[in-house]
Scaffold this active site. Sequence first.
Site, PDB file in Angstrom:
ATOM      1  N   ASP A 158     -91.832 -31.576  51.666  1.00 48.45           N
ATOM      2  CA  ASP A 158     -92.990 -32.154  50.991  1.00 48.45           C
ATOM      3  C   ASP A 158     -92.570 -33.439  50.263  1.00 48.45           C
ATOM      4  O   ASP A 158     -91.370 -33.761  50.238  1.00 48.45           O
ATOM      5  CB  ASP A 158     -93.550 -31.095  50.014  1.00 48.45           C
ATOM      6  CG  ASP A 158     -95.049 -31.227  49.845  1.00 48.45           C
ATOM      7  OD1 ASP A 158     -95.595 -32.303  50.164  1.00 48.45           O
ATOM      8  OD2 ASP A 158     -95.685 -30.263  49.371  1.00 48.45           O
ATOM      9  N   ASP A 219    -104.567 -31.776  52.048  1.00 56.00           N
ATOM     10  CA  ASP A 219    -104.451 -30.323  52.218  1.00 56.00           C
ATOM     11  C   ASP A 219    -105.767 -29.686  52.652  1.00 56.00           C
ATOM     12  O   ASP A 219    -106.827 -30.014  52.128  1.00 56.00           O
ATOM     13  CB  ASP A 219    -104.082 -29.671  50.874  1.00 56.00           C
ATOM     14  CG  ASP A 219    -102.674 -30.017  50.447  1.00 56.00           C
ATOM     15  OD1 ASP A 219    -101.979 -30.730  51.187  1.00 56.00           O
ATOM     16  OD2 ASP A 219    -102.285 -29.561  49.359  1.00 56.00           O
TER      17      ASP A 219
HETATM   18  C1  GLA Z   1     -98.672 -29.995  48.750  1.00 56.65           C
HETATM   19  C2  GLA Z   1     -98.682 -29.708  50.241  1.00 56.65           C
HETATM   20  C3  GLA Z   1     -99.247 -28.300  50.495  1.00 56.65           C
HETATM   21  C4  GLA Z   1     -98.413 -27.286  49.767  1.00 56.65           C
HETATM   22  C5  GLA Z   1     -98.335 -27.623  48.278  1.00 56.65           C
HETATM   23  C6  GLA Z   1     -97.343 -26.740  47.541  1.00 56.65           C
HETATM   24  O1  GLA Z   1     -99.942 -30.085  48.207  1.00 56.65           O
HETATM   25  O2  GLA Z   1     -99.436 -30.657  50.927  1.00 56.65           O
HETATM   26  O3  GLA Z   1     -99.273 -28.042  51.877  1.00 56.65           O
HETATM   27  O4  GLA Z   1     -97.133 -27.245  50.326  1.00 56.65           O
HETATM   28  O5  GLA Z   1     -97.945 -28.973  48.063  1.00 56.65           O
HETATM   29  O6  GLA Z   1     -97.267 -27.021  46.191  1.00 56.65           O
END
Ligand code: GLA
Length: 434
Positions: A158, A219
Amino acid sequence: MHLAELLFVSSLSVATFALDNGVMRVPPMGWLAWERYRCDIDCDHDPKNCISENLFMEMADRLSEDGWRELGYVYVNIDDCWSSMKRDDNGRLQADPKRFPGGIHKLARYMHDRGLKLGIYGDMGTHTCGGYPGTTLDKIELDAQTFADWEVDMFKFDGCYSNATEQEQGYPLMSKALNATGRPIGYSCSWPAYQGGLPPKVNYTQLGEICNLWRNYGDIQDSWDSVLNIINWFFENQDVLVSAAGPGKWNDPDMLIAGNFGLSMEQSRSQMAIWAIMAAPLFMSNDLCTINSGARSILQNKIAIGINQDPMGIQGRRILKEKSGIDVYWRPLSKNASALVFFSRRNDMPYRYQTSLSKLNYTTGSYQIYDAFTEKTMTLKDSTSFVVSVNPTGVVMWYVSAPAKRNIRQFYRGGRLQGSLFDDDENAISPVFL
Ligand code: GLA
């Protein structure tokens, strides 16, 4: 140039083409905790203790006992909030001892014993998005080695709490470090999602060389709005994205959410069908212990999975966006076959969409059609006009065979040439689907 030199140079040029770790030649499939569970990993299943490793083991049991693994769903992926707030005395990441009392290595063994794979999460930056220890540039090699020591099979990197310059160094460096461990570890990069997902800030040629998949966009959440928003972004930018994808390198529109609370059955089918067209990784984020049979059969649909996993790995496109609210998507498949999806953006009633294969750019011929969700087959000539009834926010998905060839085995009767037959073998529905 000598032959040996030539071979060396050509092997170099191949090595720079795609991440050369041999994994994920077709889009990866499995289960990922985040959308459904966030940091509450395992309070649903074990409300008193919230011991996360139980959740991952239970999902592994379901994948291996309920027919998922055989269809390709083999990854069980941990997301954020797995680690302890502190690194150990040697500076290594360590699992939270309360959530993962057995440790990550033991969990990986649990997966491997069942023919499954384990994925883990980290973050290029000072902290993960959830505030746990991140992987700064100086920790990249150590963390890659830790994951390899734990026999992890996939790593999602990430990008919270880092800037563009750090990301530009960190993502390629992690790719090298993972390769250097000698363990094939599928590498998922969130880098493009942090840089707006589009060139010139995002270099898709480079991503294809260093990552197996990448999150391009925001997301997913448990709602149809969220799914639709993702679909819109991916197809508005299809000219950039389609050419980025191929065997070993995939665009990732995020998890499948069928089986949760936000999508109707029609919408769940739409997500599955469009993710198949996109050659998207298929990571479900749901509760496989309580999933209803409708959602299960959508996620286990063999035609949709077969289309998604096509070995040519060409990402499909939207070929029409009609004023009526119908979109048509098309994906070329191996064996000269293809997939068509008719999708309705309407909210009123089933819409009767009339077209023909020739209007959808198909060449002259007779095609076998297999409907993914009704399981009906039919034969259609390119010029035949047909009507598909598409439910509001729903899809009709077709596997379309190669056009039948004229059979050269012409036959004589009464001493006269009687003409030719269609060769049914050529345009049969591939047996893997039936
Ligand atoms: C980001 C990523 C998600 C998830 C969260 C975890 O928002 O895009 O897919 O992994 O972090 O905190």
